[in-house]
Design an enzyme around this catalytic site. Sequence first.
Site, PDB file in Angstrom:
ATOM      1  N   CYS A   1      -9.036  76.772  54.325  1.00 33.27           N
ATOM      2  CA  CYS A   1     -10.394  76.282  54.557  1.00 33.27           C
ATOM      3  C   CYS A   1     -10.727  76.355  56.042  1.00 33.27           C
ATOM      4  CB  CYS A   1     -10.534  74.847  54.057  1.00 33.27           C
ATOM      5  SG  CYS A   1     -12.149  74.111  54.370  1.00 33.27           S
TER       6      CYS A   1
ATOM      7  N   CYS B   1     -12.720  73.408  57.388  1.00 30.86           N
ATOM      8  CA  CYS B   1     -11.906  72.194  57.535  1.00 30.86           C
ATOM      9  C   CYS B   1     -11.060  72.238  58.805  1.00 30.86           C
ATOM     10  CB  CYS B   1     -10.979  72.018  56.336  1.00 30.86           C
ATOM     11  SG  CYS B   1     -11.762  72.048  54.727  1.00 30.86           S
ATOM     12  N   ASP B   2     -10.461  73.389  59.086  1.00 33.81           N
ATOM     13  CA  ASP B   2      -9.417  73.464  60.110  1.00 33.81           C
ATOM     14  C   ASP B   2      -9.724  74.372  61.292  1.00 33.81           C
ATOM     15  OD1 ASP B   2      -7.849  71.811  58.485  1.00 33.81           O
ATOM     16  OD2 ASP B   2      -7.063  73.521  57.364  1.00 33.81           O
TER      17      ASP B   2
END
Length: 304
Positions: free
Chosen positions: A132, A135-136
């Site tokens: 993701c 997300c990261d």
Amino acid sequence: MPHDLLIIGGGPAGLTAALYGARGGLDTVVLEMGVPGGQAGQTDRIENYPGFPEGISGIELAMKFAEQAGRFGARVEMTTVQGVAFNGDSKRVFTDSGEFTARAVIIASGAHPRPLGVPGEEQWRGRGVSYCATCDGAFFRNKKVAVVGGGDAAVEEALFLTRFASQVAIIHRRDALRATKVIQERARDNPKVSFHWNTVVTAIKGRDKVGSLELKDIRSGATREEDFDGVFIFIGLEPNTAFLGGALALNDGRYIVTRENLATSVPGVFAAGDVCAKDFRQVSTAVGDGAVAAMAAERYLAGL
């Protein structure tokens, strides 16, 4: 007292089904194990959903779906489904917060990223291995990262990563991308993006986090090692159907087999979105599925 309609999954399909079910006067509950939105909720920018000519972030669109469903009385329960029992008129769903029963069920549990299945992937998950970018991605500011895959998701996530990383290498097992033309052009025009064609990752290496990838040229068979600070994997999806435990008919890929109006092999149980066996998986197709499944469930309940 059983609910009228129980929906497993709070992505675009599930939330649309909730909107239609609740607006149709059904006592509707959505079971969602995480933040509503599913895969779409983790997408940085959605540009092909009608009504948003400038695009919209995935999480913002998901929140609008949830708000609209809630406005008509649909309720979202944050819980993880562990099993089901669909024999009889009252369908039972077992979760980590108790048992739910309903007269009709829509499975909209979606799918999750497929792992590469190479040495080091599990070891370095969360320490340089990610599925993701939204997300990261911020953890890789001024770093060199790899993106594995060649479809829309892989290339879109690679473009998102260029906001943070200094270099983004797209590693693809073929000699051409599968992504739509406009996305390909954006990637080729971005100076931070490079391409490793006809190449697969055979191992992920590191000490306390990801430090390098072992790469194999599938034409020559030659292998080499290249330094990377992280790797983002986007090679397809696997359906979230393990909790069904054989309760419904699945295809060889473990996607739910549906018939007319998204009915499954069990009367009163319907499926919608990425969990279904179908060719296309987009937010717009998931929304269409959710609407069809909810209207079919409403018709089924009216006939009981």
